[in-house]
Design a protein around this motif. Structure first.
Motif, PDB file in Angstrom:
ATOM      1  N   MET A   1      -6.296 -17.371 -61.812  1.00 33.57           N
ATOM      2  CA  MET A   1      -5.576 -16.812 -62.953  1.00 33.57           C
ATOM      3  C   MET A   1      -4.387 -15.993 -62.458  1.00 33.57           C
ATOM      4  O   MET A   1      -4.435 -15.378 -61.397  1.00 33.57           O
ATOM      5  CB  MET A   1      -6.504 -15.922 -63.771  1.00 33.57           C
ATOM      6  CG  MET A   1      -5.904 -15.434 -65.084  1.00 33.57           C
ATOM      7  SD  MET A   1      -7.144 -14.593 -66.098  1.00 33.57           S
ATOM      8  CE  MET A   1      -6.579 -12.921 -65.941  1.00 33.57           C
ATOM      9  N   ALA A   2      -3.296 -16.008 -63.236  1.00 33.18           N
ATOM     10  CA  ALA A   2      -2.083 -15.289 -62.860  1.00 33.18           C
ATOM     11  C   ALA A   2      -2.356 -13.791 -62.710  1.00 33.18           C
ATOM     12  O   ALA A   2      -3.100 -13.199 -63.498  1.00 33.18           O
ATOM     13  CB  ALA A   2      -1.004 -15.516 -63.913  1.00 33.18           C
ATOM     14  N   LYS A   3      -1.753 -13.205 -61.686  1.00 34.21           N
ATOM     15  CA  LYS A   3      -1.763 -11.753 -61.490  1.00 34.21           C
ATOM     16  C   LYS A   3      -0.304 -11.335 -61.369  1.00 34.21           C
ATOM     17  O   LYS A   3       0.433 -11.842 -60.513  1.00 34.21           O
ATOM     18  CB  LYS A   3      -2.530 -11.366 -60.235  1.00 34.21           C
ATOM     19  CG  LYS A   3      -3.999 -11.775 -60.265  1.00 34.21           C
ATOM     20  CD  LYS A   3      -4.841 -10.794 -61.049  1.00 34.21           C
ATOM     21  CE  LYS A   3      -5.110  -9.552 -60.263  1.00 34.21           C
ATOM     22  NZ  LYS A   3      -6.052  -8.634 -60.984  1.00 34.21           N
ATOM     23  N   ILE A   4       0.128 -10.416 -62.205  1.00 33.24           N
ATOM     24  CA  ILE A   4       1.539 -10.067 -62.304  1.00 33.24           C
ATOM     25  C   ILE A   4       1.820  -8.765 -61.562  1.00 33.24           C
ATOM     26  O   ILE A   4       1.107  -7.770 -61.749  1.00 33.24           O
ATOM     27  CB  ILE A   4       1.963  -9.904 -63.769  1.00 33.24           C
ATOM     28  CG1 ILE A   4       1.608 -11.158 -64.586  1.00 33.24           C
ATOM     29  CG2 ILE A   4       3.458  -9.631 -63.871  1.00 33.24           C
ATOM     30  CD1 ILE A   4       1.791 -10.992 -66.084  1.00 33.24           C
ATOM     31  N   ALA A   5       2.856  -8.794 -60.732  1.00 32.93           N
ATOM     32  CA  ALA A   5       3.389  -7.559 -60.151  1.00 32.93           C
ATOM     33  C   ALA A   5       4.692  -7.261 -60.885  1.00 32.93           C
ATOM     34  O   ALA A   5       5.662  -8.012 -60.763  1.00 32.93           O
ATOM     35  CB  ALA A   5       3.645  -7.729 -58.661  1.00 32.93           C
TER      36      ALA A   5
ATOM     37  N   ALA B   1      -2.471 -16.422 -69.456  1.00 34.06           N
ATOM     38  CA  ALA B   1      -2.682 -17.828 -69.824  1.00 34.06           C
ATOM     39  C   ALA B   1      -1.338 -18.561 -69.926  1.00 34.06           C
ATOM     40  O   ALA B   1      -1.226 -19.728 -69.527  1.00 34.06           O
ATOM     41  CB  ALA B   1      -3.440 -17.911 -71.150  1.00 34.06           C
ATOM     42  N   PHE B   2      -0.332 -17.884 -70.450  1.00 32.74           N
ATOM     43  CA  PHE B   2       1.000 -18.491 -70.574  1.00 32.74           C
ATOM     44  C   PHE B   2       1.549 -18.859 -69.193  1.00 32.74           C
ATOM     45  O   PHE B   2       2.053 -19.968 -68.985  1.00 32.74           O
ATOM     46  CB  PHE B   2       1.938 -17.505 -71.269  1.00 32.74           C
ATOM     47  CG  PHE B   2       3.334 -18.022 -71.473  1.00 32.74           C
ATOM     48  CD1 PHE B   2       3.698 -18.631 -72.669  1.00 32.74           C
ATOM     49  CD2 PHE B   2       4.297 -17.902 -70.481  1.00 32.74           C
ATOM     50  CE1 PHE B   2       4.986 -19.115 -72.856  1.00 32.74           C
ATOM     51  CE2 PHE B   2       5.581 -18.378 -70.654  1.00 32.74           C
ATOM     52  CZ  PHE B   2       5.930 -18.987 -71.860  1.00 32.74           C
TER      53      PHE B   2
ATOM     54  N   ASP C   1       3.629 -24.337 -63.569  1.00 32.19           N
ATOM     55  CA  ASP C   1       3.971 -23.806 -62.253  1.00 32.19           C
ATOM     56  C   ASP C   1       5.492 -23.809 -62.108  1.00 32.19           C
ATOM     57  O   ASP C   1       6.074 -24.640 -61.407  1.00 32.19           O
ATOM     58  CB  ASP C   1       3.320 -24.660 -61.166  1.00 32.19           C
ATOM     59  CG  ASP C   1       3.502 -24.060 -59.772  1.00 32.19           C
ATOM     60  OD1 ASP C   1       3.742 -22.840 -59.686  1.00 32.19           O
ATOM     61  OD2 ASP C   1       3.423 -24.827 -58.791  1.00 32.19           O
ATOM     62  N   VAL C   2       6.134 -22.843 -62.783  1.00 29.65           N
ATOM     63  CA  VAL C   2       7.596 -22.778 -62.784  1.00 29.65           C
ATOM     64  C   VAL C   2       8.053 -21.322 -62.675  1.00 29.65           C
ATOM     65  O   VAL C   2       7.272 -20.392 -62.877  1.00 29.65           O
ATOM     66  CB  VAL C   2       8.202 -23.393 -64.073  1.00 29.65           C
ATOM     67  CG1 VAL C   2       7.887 -24.877 -64.172  1.00 29.65           C
ATOM     68  CG2 VAL C   2       7.717 -22.654 -65.311  1.00 29.65           C
TER      69      VAL C   2
ATOM     70  N   HIS D   1      13.235 -29.037 -61.341  1.00 31.72           N
ATOM     71  CA  HIS D   1      12.137 -29.258 -62.286  1.00 31.72           C
ATOM     72  C   HIS D   1      11.114 -28.119 -62.259  1.00 31.72           C
ATOM     73  O   HIS D   1      10.215 -28.075 -63.106  1.00 31.72           O
ATOM     74  CB  HIS D   1      11.436 -30.604 -62.011  1.00 31.72           C
ATOM     75  CG  HIS D   1      10.676 -30.641 -60.705  1.00 31.72           C
ATOM     76  ND1 HIS D   1      11.270 -30.969 -59.509  1.00 31.72           N
ATOM     77  CD2 HIS D   1       9.374 -30.376 -60.426  1.00 31.72           C
ATOM     78  CE1 HIS D   1      10.374 -30.923 -58.548  1.00 31.72           C
ATOM     79  NE2 HIS D   1       9.211 -30.575 -59.072  1.00 31.72           N
ATOM     80  N   GLU D   2      11.260 -27.193 -61.305  1.00 30.98           N
ATOM     81  CA  GLU D   2      10.363 -26.039 -61.248  1.00 30.98           C
ATOM     82  C   GLU D   2      11.026 -24.774 -61.788  1.00 30.98           C
ATOM     83  O   GLU D   2      10.518 -23.672 -61.572  1.00 30.98           O
ATOM     84  CB  GLU D   2       9.896 -25.808 -59.805  1.00 30.98           C
ATOM     85  CG  GLU D   2       9.024 -26.929 -59.260  1.00 30.98           C
ATOM     86  CD  GLU D   2       8.514 -26.626 -57.867  1.00 30.98           C
ATOM     87  OE1 GLU D   2       8.501 -25.439 -57.476  1.00 30.98           O
ATOM     88  OE2 GLU D   2       8.127 -27.584 -57.153  1.00 30.98           O
ATOM     89  N   ILE D   3      12.141 -24.937 -62.489  1.00 31.17           N
ATOM     90  CA  ILE D   3      12.851 -23.796 -63.080  1.00 31.17           C
ATOM     91  C   ILE D   3      12.919 -23.969 -64.587  1.00 31.17           C
ATOM     92  O   ILE D   3      13.393 -24.998 -65.079  1.00 31.17           O
ATOM     93  CB  ILE D   3      14.282 -23.661 -62.522  1.00 31.17           C
ATOM     94  CG1 ILE D   3      14.266 -23.490 -61.006  1.00 31.17           C
ATOM     95  CG2 ILE D   3      15.006 -22.484 -63.182  1.00 31.17           C
ATOM     96  CD1 ILE D   3      15.641 -23.543 -60.367  1.00 31.17           C
TER      97      ILE D   3
END
Length: 525
Positions: free
Chosen positions: A1-5, A112-113, A118-119, A232-234
């Motif tokens: 799961m994403a972890k934000i700094a 979740a967003f 993966d961008v 394609h990853e942006i």
């Protein structure tokens, strides 16, 4: 799961910074703070002391004095990013924030967003070929060196610019870079951030170039991400919702914007007013909540344009010089039907065509697809129709070989009414007063882009009184103008009463006017 700094750049209000850090890290995310070195040391010490025991908070190892439009803003960001990468090895995303930003979704939703794709989320538009820069300097930001702050050292800033320009002292953009531009509020993946830091270590020539560009926080990260990351990853968009006024100033959000903010397709919003304590409290509770559901309608921009654009009426008290001899013709009659419900006016004009020989044109100044004859191109676009309104009307009188012409206008077109009614020709107005149900107003809001299929019912209910009052205001403005020959028919009046107004408006016998007034389903939605 994403972890934000979170990468927080701030310069004031230490209490708000402390609360922001506590709120965003309480759910397991991280924060690296750069507090402007220009700010009082006591304020910085207060933040450090309050957050000293929070393991999810780190501080940039080196603080710099920041100034708008300077490289210092980029350097401050890089300092905080380096600290975050080292301090938080589990962080998967790095999200740029200011002290005026707040989350408008829950942490659960935000994680979740970010997990969905993966961008990297960063506005990244071609510097020279996009229209991101609306006015002012473009290539001048890059090809000349800017050593001084434009706001605090204006004389030196422009003196150095003019000297370089006079001596032809331009420079080349690094040949392997395609300069991009966009909002400074980005969210980048860990891999991308590590690539950027490595690039900075190996390409001092690029850093030297950007250090003396103007407003590099709008170009530095935007250019490097596009240079280092496959296209394609942006995702070329920001995840922070912000709007600007007509004067280029950020729109500030207050307590009553809570529902509007939640409905936008963004994770954070900027700028939240320092006085909006209730809004901040509710958003703080929301970020820590679980199971929250959001109905995304994304109508914020259109709502702002609608609510702030009303009342700015550009009245002209004398004809423009090129219109001095552009009368429609003293003997001609321009018959204007005013109605907010366009379908009602169209039913009436269709009936007028069937019962009389008067040509009728429907909403030619409101609908681009209005059926008009070829008049040499003057009718080809809405801007041309408005710009050459009198010439267009003269050509229509001549095309139909008539002295009487009916047109339909939306009541918002007060400028057109003032122009036509000032002409030497005879102008008559027929205002059609309709009843507006909530269902109709809701549909109207969707048709004009003020709301969408997913707009929450509560938001729409709050919007309806504003739309209803706006319609009443348009009618009041027309009456306040006190135009001659202003007649009305009303949905609530019997056909006989409306027939008298129609007879006077069209100069018709009462039996034909009565037939018009009895048009089947005239006012039906």
């Amino acid at each position: 799961m994403a972890k934000i700094a979170f990468i927080l750049l701030c310069h004031k209000d230490p209490d708000a910074v402390i609360k922001q850090a506590q709120s965003l890290t309480a759910v397991g995310d991280y924060m690296a703070i750069h507090f402007d070195a220009r700010a009082p040391k006591a304020a910085y010490d207060r933040i450090r002391k309050a957050l000293a025991d929070n393991p999810n908070v780190a501080f940039a190892k080196r603080r710099v004095k920041c100034g708008w439009g300077e490289w210092s803003l980029v350097q401050a960001t890089l300092n905080a990013v380096e600290t975050a990468v080292e301090a938080f090895p589990r962080a998967s995303h790095f999200y740029m924030l200011s002290g005026d930003c707040m989350a408008i979704k829950s942490a659960e939703y935000a994680h979740a967003f970010l997990d969905q794709r993966d961008v990297d989320y960063i506005e990244s538009f071609d510097y020279f070929h996009s229209d991101w820069i609306k006015t002012g300097w473009k290539e001048e930001r890059l090809i000349y060196r800017h050593w001084f702050n434009e706001r605090t050292q204006k004389k030196r800033f422009y003196a150095m610019f003019n000297l370089q320009k006079r001596l032809g002292m331009t420079r080349e953009i690094p040949g392997d870079l395609e300069v991009m531009i966009g909002s400074q509020w980005w969210c980048l993946r860990r891999r991308t951030v590590e690539w950027i830091l490595e690039f900075c270590r190996t390409r001092p020539d690029v850093l030297r170039f950007f250090r003396t560009t103007w407003i590099p926080d709008e170009t530095f990260f935007q250019t490097l991400v596009r240079h280092l990351v496959p296209e394609h990853e942006i995702e070329s968009r920001a995840l922070t919702f912000l709007m600007f006024t007509d004067y280029g100033m950020p729109v500030v959000f207050y307590n009553d914007h809570y529902d509007l903010l939640l409905a936008q397709d963004f994770l954070f919003a900027r700028k939240i007013s320092p006085e909006a304590r209730e809004l901040k409290r509710r958003l703080g509770v929301l970020y820590a909540s679980e199971g929250a559901r959001f109905q995304i309608s994304n109508e914020g921009q259109s709502l702002f344009r609608f609510l702030t654009g009303k009342g700015r009426i550009g009245r002209r008290f004398a004809p423009r010089f090129w219109e001095a001899e552009s009368s429609l013709g003293r003997e001609r009659e321009l018959l204007i039907v005013l109605c907010k419900k366009w379908h009602v006016a169209k039913r009436l004009t269709a009936r007028i065509r069937a019962l009389t020989n008067i040509p009728c044109i429907e909403y030619l100044f409101n609908e681009a697809g209005c059926d008009l004859p070829d008049l040499g191109g003057i009718q080809s676009s809405m801007s041309k129709r408005h710009r050459h309104r009198r010439a267009l009307m003269r050509m229509l009188f001549e095309y139909y070989d008539t002295e009487r012409l009916v047109i339909c206008l939306d009541p918002q077109n007060l400028d057109l009414l003032e122009d036509f009614c000032r002409d030497r020709s005879v102008s008559r107005l027929l205002e059609i007063e309709c009843q507006f149900t909530d269902a109709y107003l809701g549909g109207h809001a969707m048709r004009v882009g003020l709301a969408g299929e997913r707009t929450p019912k509560e938001t729409l209910n709050r919007l309806l009184p504003t739309i209803r009052n706006d319609i009443v205001h348009e009618s009041d403005r027309i009456r306040d103008a006190q135009f001659d020959n202003h007649l009305r028919i009303r949905e609530i009046d019997p056909p006989d009463v409306n027939a008298r107004a129609l007879a006077a408006f069209l100069s018709l016998p009462e039996d034909i006017a009565r037939e018009l007034a009895n048009t089947d389903h005239l006012f039906a939605d």
